[in-house]
Design an enzyme around this catalytic site. Structure first.
Site, PDB file in Angstrom:
ATOM      1  N   ASP A   1       0.810  -1.213   0.000  1.00 22.09           N
ATOM      2  CA  ASP A   1       0.000   0.000   0.000  1.00 22.09           C
ATOM      3  C   ASP A   1       0.848   1.269   0.000  1.00 22.09           C
ATOM      4  O   ASP A   1       0.636   2.170  -0.800  1.00 22.09           O
ATOM      5  CB  ASP A   1      -0.939   0.031   1.222  1.00 22.09           C
ATOM      6  CG  ASP A   1      -2.064  -0.986   1.096  1.00 22.09           C
ATOM      7  OD1 ASP A   1      -1.982  -1.888   0.238  1.00 22.09           O
ATOM      8  OD2 ASP A   1      -3.027  -0.875   1.864  1.00 22.09           O
TER       9      ASP A   1
ATOM     10  N   ARG B   1       0.870   6.288  17.113  1.00 20.92           N
ATOM     11  CA  ARG B   1       0.680   7.273  16.042  1.00 20.92           C
ATOM     12  C   ARG B   1       1.304   8.630  16.318  1.00 20.92           C
ATOM     13  O   ARG B   1       1.917   9.226  15.427  1.00 20.92           O
ATOM     14  CB  ARG B   1      -0.811   7.421  15.731  1.00 20.92           C
ATOM     15  CG  ARG B   1      -1.500   6.140  15.283  1.00 20.92           C
ATOM     16  CD  ARG B   1      -0.678   5.351  14.324  1.00 20.92           C
ATOM     17  NE  ARG B   1      -1.373   4.231  13.719  1.00 20.92           N
ATOM     18  CZ  ARG B   1      -0.762   3.329  12.964  1.00 20.92           C
ATOM     19  NH1 ARG B   1       0.543   3.390  12.754  1.00 20.92           N
ATOM     20  NH2 ARG B   1      -1.450   2.335  12.434  1.00 20.92           N
TER      21      ARG B   1
ATOM     22  N   ASP C   1      -6.821   6.068  12.621  1.00 23.02           N
ATOM     23  CA  ASP C   1      -5.403   6.398  12.487  1.00 23.02           C
ATOM     24  C   ASP C   1      -5.170   7.658  11.684  1.00 23.02           C
ATOM     25  O   ASP C   1      -4.263   8.445  11.988  1.00 23.02           O
ATOM     26  CB  ASP C   1      -4.644   5.212  11.880  1.00 23.02           C
ATOM     27  CG  ASP C   1      -4.452   4.104  12.896  1.00 23.02           C
ATOM     28  OD1 ASP C   1      -4.366   4.429  14.098  1.00 23.02           O
ATOM     29  OD2 ASP C   1      -4.410   2.934  12.509  1.00 23.02           O
TER      30      ASP C   1
ATOM     31  N   SER D   1      -6.863  -7.289   8.292  1.00 26.96           N
ATOM     32  CA  SER D   1      -5.771  -6.309   8.230  1.00 26.96           C
ATOM     33  C   SER D   1      -5.170  -6.121   9.614  1.00 26.96           C
ATOM     34  O   SER D   1      -5.852  -6.262  10.622  1.00 26.96           O
ATOM     35  CB  SER D   1      -6.299  -5.003   7.650  1.00 26.96           C
ATOM     36  OG  SER D   1      -6.394  -4.011   8.616  1.00 26.96           O
TER      37      SER D   1
END
Lengths: 405, 405, 405, 405
Positions: free
Chosen positions: C17, C99, C128, C182
């Site tokens: 990705d 994050r 996110d 995922s």
């Protein structure tokens, strides 16, 4: 731990009650009593307290009269004001905030003179006994605490006067009869309660007020002042730099003149009952609103709302006497962290009992005319962002609406 | 879900902006527009709105003008007042509380007339768009929302006027030029913001105020009134029973006369920026303090303090537009539970901008003179209990003090 | 501010990705892309990311691969653990807490290389994107943010693969087909969601777990370990001093072996929907309970309860992406203040998915056998104090009972 | 109010301590003592209590043995579980929640038999005295409370045994020596404390546990069960409808078998000291997690987060004995409001001390696969909305960043 008391430090105002206590302690415990009289700006002469203590045999080196005014405002009133603390939505905590400082100094003196006990003149129904004693115990866990009002048999005014007469304690003329109400005072406020105030339906009589003019008698023209703040604390009035205590005294003068800061309150005491009090906090009422004013432009929303959510608990802790507690200190750490850029100037209008914030400015202002303007904002804000903002805030409500409506 | 709109219900004031929106919707979506004009006691004639809607081709049965004044006060203002809600410590939420009712009625009309879309005239920078739209989505999750100010290209006043002229929409004389500020009004308050108010250092000019006299021009003598409460809601003034709306209007008259309820505030909008507003809430300011007054004697401490801790969050929810949310309803359930005995009478003094609670009484009073008195309480309270109370409250602080001090 | 982008810093994992994003950014913006790959202990080789970046034309000096493991644990995981933060009562916030660190480093690199934009590979439905972007904006208010998943037209896996093929981006064999779920991983946890996990009634299949053995396959004998804390942070395991990252890795090993820290959760995302995730936090789950264990003997009740009241809000802030916000920092200040004496040793039993605190000791223990004992306490506690304590706590309830019952 | 006691209702277990108390009350107050023995599912025969009371001269009609099991679970345990209450993050409040029911029934009996006093066997160091007495006073403000452990001189076990021997009170063989710890039990849990548990560094010995097998001895295969909830309360296990008490008993059986619900805790008592307890709450631990599980899909985020913020305070109120207080009732009103659609089924895996929610479904589920899916969502969610959502959430942080960073 033996029960024999060797030396007692008494919080001593020099008034009739604490004079009787002084004598009663000397008699009952047969030991030396050390007197401590704090100047918290209550506006009374303190030297008469020295004379009285001497008269009752307290040794010269055991008479402590300390000017705590700057410490009081700097380390107690200002930190509390940073939190915008109001007990039960209205009360500026004028009595509550003075007690921990008195307790702290009393414990310091006890350590200095080698005393093993402390004593105070607060009654067994009020909050002040709790505030004093939690302070004592927090700072000196093994100190012996003597609260004469909970222990002795002088349970009526008549017996108190008899005791005073018997021991040749001077009785002020106006104390022979019953006082029509009881008061506490320091630089931040004067409180009155009891007797003529006990029926909460009856309006407080005018003679109860001592720190402010009646708003009706205040000047017919408004007066404008500015207060400068630095990191959350007041530093100047009308551009003139001042120490904390001087600043508060100056605001007291303005407040007195304009009839500001009167509060008639029925409140919930920590010991479980409701009481009715009348408070005058002339300078504090001005300062409180001014602080909110400067925060309005310098504090981020997240910080401001968190402060608002924490404030009731913070105020309750102070009211209940938990100044020296980890949870009050934790809240203070959070509040103080938020004040780093609470710097700038607030302009206020004072008029007939009212305080109005009419302007505020700051080098650290978060207010952005450019963003907020109804005019062309040159791209500072994209109105289309609002659509997505609303849609995602609404998402859960829509899912809910589909289920429930 | 197709994108084709069949019928739109527009919140329509009849003013220039919503008139332009009405036309723009008709043009842009090529569909019927239904107008809804709410009487929330904003003090304007509403029939001109009907005439305008007709003029612009809205069908007679599609013109809704509803008197929502009683519902507004009874189901929105009073429940909010039960919570003593103040946004950011000061703001009585006058605009915020009206939006959910408008949204609710708009959705009801949409269902009635089979409309699939709703529209409003709030801009993309403000809170009102959020409040309207969260209401729409909560009550009708699949409704299409049209917010012209976020979508069209009439981004300046000049272009708006041009559009109006081109479509023969009447332009009030005073709207040709720029208005010096923008307002919102309902029975609870009038808010003003923008333009002359955009510099938060500048004092609000006198011409901005419309609902209250300047305190300096208020009567020189104070006036006393009483408000009776039943289960947390006002029911009478000076002993005269009144409906909710009449009661609020009556308080508005008192407030106007005495210059009460002016607030100059820099606040934090939900959409992220600070804005400066001027609010006039004459009756609401009186009512808010009166409600606190009656709670002082009828509410238990535990209930009162819990309410104080919840109030900032409750106020934030209303300000942000979450009236129709489970969390607001949960808080309301808690608040309403507490109000069962909040019944009695409050006496207030109104004077030159100030509201003073001077007395309160209740058949359900928890205030006990017998317990609180400085006089002999006939055993109602044993002062020696305080010793144990303090000792156990102090225990953890003493253990801590032994470790840390 | 012009719209032309000169240089973009991309959070680059080296996977399919972000490789596609890298190419897409180069093409779409016609500018240099700088790659940043963080080692947060996710347990993947990072050098392949370098090779890929090179292959796609990123300049050598524009490839950043940073080992942030110690910083991650010391400055993010540990402070969060001090607060005992659990989102929605159960979730240890393993993704959320990583994050802000990635965002912070990305902004630092942007400043270093003179980039005016940053980009990430988070999708438009998740939390996110919010966490990354709130971090970017807080630390660099005028940075341009590019979120390809919200912008491009590669909206299906098929099109993404086509794009990759067309641009000769290597496609891992297992990425050709649809991945069955995922994941996100760092030293604190691995999260899995989507596809096979989307029905919250279906049990998570065994192949989803990667960080822990199934409790059923864990050793049949319990294992005991100790963790030493200093001022609220872990410093040693079984008496062996370790750096923060080493300590967490060591706990991860224990947790993996004993099947600890699996959580199947349906949670509420900040963007408004519910999602179902499976989390493995082996070391974190042990650490969390151990920290509570050491606090039990070293933290005063007032501090502990205040922490418990603040923790849900603190957790929500981290979950929602507000690490770099004044309110999170204020709460941190309060929490950190409380940890000064949170020092000592906790003993834990690990067995088949369970973590049991079985012992704790501290030089700063507030637990007093002398006070609490059922045996003779030599006067450490006077049971009669309890009578007064109860009487005054009951007073308001008695006044209420007289009125209401 | 005279001090002469006419009749006392004693909370009577039939054990040695309350038997001694019964005799002591008869002797000391020279009045009738009424015994009340509650069946709260503690798993003991209650008829021996009747025999003992008879033996000690209690009149037949003054011996009350009531089965309160269903009321206990339905009106106390379940409401508390609706709030997800955990004291100090971990403790399910098993002892605390039983006390108010005992107090309530005792007061009812006192009214029935015309008693003017109540008495209990809780010691002066613990929380239970507070919980009993706050309940008594709330429900019967003028009742006389007698707490023998705070009043008598039987301050050592030796003297207690002597008193029993002298008065021919049967002494169970195992009570002659010192019991190695003390316990309390009801259907929700068993607690143990004191003696062998007093050193918080020492692991709880195996013989202390009575309600659960050691996880190491639990079955080697996991077991799956389902619990059905309606409006927040459990109604069925594995599809079989059950009364509240039967449901909890059934869960207790599962919990016992799988070694679930053991907790070793050092907690903060309301009376100010820390104590170490060992709790077994087999069914409650399962139920607690199951309730969270069903809330995950049926509760809106706003409601869920508000509940999480209120839960610590709610738990503290129950722990401290304030079940019958307005603030607990207000919180309950809020919690109960949220439970209207908390209906559905939770599937759990039980294994070796662990409880794992592995599935949940509901006719009122707010979880939407359609919205959350990584696949094509057919327009249920527009990812571009996220851009605006983030931008406006970031706005204040950007303004702040421009000022501060």
């Amino acid at each position: 731990m033996s029960d024999k008391i060797n030396r007692i430090v008494l919080a001593f105002s020099g008034g009739l009650d604490t004079s009787v206590i002084l004598k009663w302690l000397q008699q009952t415990y047969g030991c030396e009593v050390v007197t401590f009289t704090a100047d918290l700006g209550q506006g009374e002469e303190l030297e008469p307290a020295r004379a009285k203590a001497r008269l009752m045999g307290v040794k010269e080196e055991h008479i402590f009269i300390d000017d705590l005014r700057e410490e009081f405002v700097k380390d107690y009133v200002f930190p509390m004001m940073r939190a915008n603390a109001l007990y039960e939505g209205l009360y500026l905590l004028g009595t509550s905030i003075a007690r921990p400082l008195i307790a702290k100094r009393q414990i310091e003196i006890a350590k200095m003179v080698g005393a093993d006990a402390v004593s105070h003149g607060a009654t067994g129904k009020g909050n002040d006994q709790v505030r004093f004693e939690l302070g004592y115990y927090a700072l000196s866990p093994d100190v012996k605490v003597i609260a004469p009002w909970r222990e002795w048999d002088l349970t009526s005014r008549t017996r108190l006067i008899e005791f005073a007469e018997k021991h040749q304690i001077p009785i002020p003329r106006d104390k022979r009869g019953e006082s029509p109400f009881s008061t506490d005072a320091n630089m931040l406020h004067t409180s009155s309660e009891g007797k003529v105030l006990e029926d909460p339906w009856e309006e407080t009589p005018d003679f109860v007020y001592s720190r402010t003019v009646n708003p009706e008698d205040a000047p017919d023209a408004p007066e404008y002042i500015t207060i400068d703040f630095e990191q959350g604390d007041g530093v100047a009035i009308n551009g003139v730099g001042m120490s904390p205590a001087t600043l508060l005294e100056t605001l007291n003068d303005y407040g007195r003149k304009h009839g500001i800061g009167r509060l008639d309150l029925v409140e919930n005491r920590f010991v479980g009952m409701k009481s009715r009090g009348m408070y005058e906090t002339p300078g504090g009422a001005i300062y409180h609103l001014a602080h909110r004013g400067i925060e309005q432009i310098t504090l981020d929303r997240g910080a401001a709302h968190l402060k608002d959510e924490l404030a009731p608990k913070y105020a309750e802790l102070i009211y209940n006497g938990f100044w020296f507690s980890p949870e009050r200190e934790m809240l203070q750490a959070a509040v103080d962290y938020s004040q780093q850029k609470v710097t700038g100037t607030v302009r206020l209008k004072l008029y007939k009992g009212g305080v109005y914030v009419v302007g505020r400015k700051s080098p650290y202002s978060l207010y952005s005319e450019k963003v907020v303007t109804f005019e062309d904002d040159a791209g500072a804000y994209d109105q289309r962002d609002a659509a997505g903002f609303i849609k995602l805030n609404a998402l859960r409500l829509r899912l809910l609406g589909r289920r429930d409506r």
